[in-house]
Design an enzyme around this catalytic site. Structure first.
Site, PDB file in Angstrom:
ATOM      1  N   ASP A  81       0.855  -1.192   0.000  1.00 38.36           N
ATOM      2  CA  ASP A  81       0.000   0.000   0.000  1.00 38.36           C
ATOM      3  C   ASP A  81       0.897   1.250   0.000  1.00 38.36           C
ATOM      4  O   ASP A  81       1.914   1.292   0.699  1.00 38.36           O
ATOM      5  CB  ASP A  81      -0.872  -0.054   1.275  1.00 38.36           C
ATOM      6  CG  ASP A  81      -1.963   1.000   1.274  1.00 38.36           C
ATOM      7  OD1 ASP A  81      -2.317   1.503   0.198  1.00 38.36           O
ATOM      8  OD2 ASP A  81      -2.475   1.297   2.380  1.00 38.36           O
ATOM      9  N   HIS A  82       0.512   2.250  -0.758  1.00 40.04           N
ATOM     10  CA  HIS A  82       1.231   3.531  -0.805  1.00 40.04           C
ATOM     11  C   HIS A  82       2.743   3.384  -0.962  1.00 40.04           C
ATOM     12  O   HIS A  82       3.517   3.916  -0.156  1.00 40.04           O
ATOM     13  CB  HIS A  82       0.939   4.370   0.452  1.00 40.04           C
ATOM     14  CG  HIS A  82      -0.441   4.933   0.465  1.00 40.04           C
ATOM     15  ND1 HIS A  82      -0.838   5.975  -0.338  1.00 40.04           N
ATOM     16  CD2 HIS A  82      -1.530   4.575   1.173  1.00 40.04           C
ATOM     17  CE1 HIS A  82      -2.119   6.239  -0.121  1.00 40.04           C
ATOM     18  NE2 HIS A  82      -2.562   5.397   0.788  1.00 40.04           N
ATOM     19  N   HIS A 180      -7.646  10.250   4.801  1.00 43.09           N
ATOM     20  CA  HIS A 180      -6.899   9.307   5.635  1.00 43.09           C
ATOM     21  C   HIS A 180      -6.870   9.776   7.086  1.00 43.09           C
ATOM     22  O   HIS A 180      -6.850  10.973   7.340  1.00 43.09           O
ATOM     23  CB  HIS A 180      -5.431   9.235   5.191  1.00 43.09           C
ATOM     24  CG  HIS A 180      -5.227   8.536   3.885  1.00 43.09           C
ATOM     25  ND1 HIS A 180      -4.782   9.181   2.767  1.00 43.09           N
ATOM     26  CD2 HIS A 180      -5.381   7.245   3.527  1.00 43.09           C
ATOM     27  CE1 HIS A 180      -4.663   8.311   1.782  1.00 43.09           C
ATOM     28  NE2 HIS A 180      -5.026   7.125   2.206  1.00 43.09           N
ATOM     29  N   GLY A 211      -8.852   5.694   2.744  1.00 45.58           N
ATOM     30  CA  GLY A 211      -9.419   6.464   3.854  1.00 45.58           C
ATOM     31  C   GLY A 211     -10.728   5.897   4.350  1.00 45.58           C
ATOM     32  O   GLY A 211     -11.652   6.649   4.691  1.00 45.58           O
ATOM     33  N   SER A 213     -11.582   4.458   7.188  1.00 43.38           N
ATOM     34  CA  SER A 213     -11.936   4.707   8.593  1.00 43.38           C
ATOM     35  C   SER A 213     -12.781   5.965   8.731  1.00 43.38           C
ATOM     36  O   SER A 213     -12.452   7.007   8.144  1.00 43.38           O
ATOM     37  CB  SER A 213     -10.674   4.882   9.444  1.00 43.38           C
ATOM     38  OG  SER A 213      -9.916   3.708   9.423  1.00 43.38           O
ATOM     39  N   ASN A 232      -9.819   0.555   1.458  1.00 46.96           N
ATOM     40  CA  ASN A 232      -8.665   0.515   2.362  1.00 46.96           C
ATOM     41  C   ASN A 232      -9.057   0.994   3.749  1.00 46.96           C
ATOM     42  O   ASN A 232      -9.687   2.054   3.882  1.00 46.96           O
ATOM     43  CB  ASN A 232      -7.568   1.447   1.857  1.00 46.96           C
ATOM     44  CG  ASN A 232      -6.857   0.917   0.640  1.00 46.96           C
ATOM     45  OD1 ASN A 232      -7.386   0.060  -0.069  1.00 46.96           O
ATOM     46  ND2 ASN A 232      -5.668   1.416   0.389  1.00 46.96           N
ATOM     47  N   VAL A 233      -8.657   0.224   4.761  1.00 44.04           N
ATOM     48  CA  VAL A 233      -8.935   0.623   6.143  1.00 44.04           C
ATOM     49  C   VAL A 233      -7.683   0.412   6.973  1.00 44.04           C
ATOM     50  O   VAL A 233      -7.036  -0.636   6.878  1.00 44.04           O
ATOM     51  CB  VAL A 233     -10.089  -0.214   6.762  1.00 44.04           C
ATOM     52  CG1 VAL A 233     -10.453   0.312   8.150  1.00 44.04           C
ATOM     53  CG2 VAL A 233     -11.322  -0.231   5.862  1.00 44.04           C
ATOM     54  N   THR A 235      -6.771   3.113  10.153  1.00 44.47           N
ATOM     55  CA  THR A 235      -6.831   3.792  11.455  1.00 44.47           C
ATOM     56  C   THR A 235      -7.783   3.123  12.448  1.00 44.47           C
ATOM     57  O   THR A 235      -7.455   2.993  13.633  1.00 44.47           O
ATOM     58  CB  THR A 235      -7.244   5.263  11.239  1.00 44.47           C
ATOM     59  OG1 THR A 235      -6.324   5.838  10.299  1.00 44.47           O
ATOM     60  CG2 THR A 235      -7.196   6.049  12.530  1.00 44.47           C
TER      61      THR A 235
HETATM   62  P1  13P Z   1      -7.736   5.127   7.047  1.00 44.07           P
HETATM   63  O1  13P Z   1      -6.582   5.090   7.981  1.00 44.07           O
HETATM   64  O2  13P Z   1      -8.448   6.433   7.043  1.00 44.07           O
HETATM   65  O3  13P Z   1      -8.644   3.961   7.233  1.00 44.07           O
HETATM   66  O4  13P Z   1      -7.118   4.993   5.572  1.00 44.07           O
HETATM   67  C1  13P Z   1      -6.468   3.812   5.231  1.00 44.07           C
HETATM   68  C2  13P Z   1      -5.915   3.865   3.861  1.00 44.07           C
HETATM   69  O5  13P Z   1      -6.459   4.467   2.971  1.00 44.07           O
HETATM   70  C3  13P Z   1      -4.666   3.139   3.620  1.00 44.07           C
HETATM   71  O6  13P Z   1      -4.254   3.217   2.306  1.00 44.07           O
END
Ligand code: 13P
Length: 282
Positions: A81-82, A180, A211, A213, A232-233, A235
């Protein structure tokens, strides 16, 4: 079972359900995610973000991810991821990740295309799938040293279509109003569903929502209905782990074992994933 990302996302897109992509940061969180997927007989994209390289190394993440995925029957793809730079993305591919994200969305369109195409060509030559982002999902991200505020730039349909064509990406993260991180104002965001509908009608590859969460169940369900395939989750898992661990410390005056705290944190993590799999995948 370690499974190709494309297989998981194509099946989900065809059948209009969502795949949860939870970010792990240690052995426990990876095990929690994979065993919860197995318990619910659901596919997930087991994700590791470059931003967490100060917690475990890429080599450790690859070893843990592959071991965990191989220990269950549920389809699990190991995803970077990222990815922030080509070298890191390349290493992930060589270490056996099934898919990688190159995130060059902070650059202008042409530079994003150039950096993404370079990574996409390398990934495809190695049979690995690639995700990139156009527009920019902002919010509060936790860098190794501090919390950083990043601004949101909404994705336009024109850019997304051109970007997908020019880069050959297998999935595309779009920005429609999520952000995020932890410090959201406790209100669910207003999402641009009209834009999402147009994006999903015009972009041929599976769309990704970052993002997750704090986005809210109604919003997330509607996102999947209107064309998001992967959510994607991160946080919320850390918040649940922290709160469940703190509760044990607060309520058990005779607490002798650290393992009890760890167990409570693990159960908190599993409950969050159960919730999102049941919400989006079922
Ligand atoms: P959150 O932390 O807001 O859930 O976002 C996670 C995310 O997008 C990881 O790529």
């Amino acid at each position: 079972m370690l499974t190709r990302t494309k297989e998981i996302l194509t099946e989900a897109k065809k059948n209009h359900y969502g795949i949860v992509a939870p970010d792990f940061w240690d052995l426990n969180s990876a095990r929690d995610y994979v065993q919860t997927a197995e318990e619910l007989d659901a596919p997930i994209l087991l994700s590791f973000a470059q931003a967490h390289k100060h917690l475990i190394s890429l080599e450790e993440a690859a070893a843990v991810g592959k071991l965990m995925a191989a220990s269950v029957k549920a389809p699990i793809a190991l995803h970077l991821d990222h990815g922030e730079d080509f070298d890191y993305v390349k290493r992930a591919i060589e270490l056996g990740f099934n898919s990688v994200m190159i995130d060059a969305s902070m650059h202008d369109f042409e530079e994003n295309v150039r950096l993404t195409k370079e990574a996409a060509d390398f990934a495809h030559a190695h049979g690995v799938d690639i995700e990139a982002e156009i527009g920019h999902v902002g919010g509060t991200t936790e860098s190794p040293t501090e919390m950083e505020e990043v601004e949101t730039v909404y994705t336009t349909v024109e850019d997304a279509v051109k970007f997908a064509e020019k880069t050959g990406v297998d999935s595309l993260a779009v920005s429609i109003g999520t952000s995020h991180g932890v410090y959201k104002n406790n209100k669910n965001p207003e999402l641009n569903f009209k834009r999402l509908k147009e994006l999903s009608e015009n972009v041929p590859v599976p769309l990704v929502l970052h993002g997750g969460s704090g986005t809210g169940d109604e919003n997330l369900k509607r996102c999947v209905k209107e064309g998001i395939t992967k959510v994607n989750v991160f946080t919320e898992f850390t918040v649940a782990a922290r709160d469940c661990a703190a509760k044990v410390v607060r309520e058990d005056e005779n607490l002798k074992s650290y393992m009890k705290i760890q167990k409570a944190a693990d159960e908190g993590i599993r409950n969050v994933l159960r919730h999102y799999i049941n919400l989006l995948t079922k």
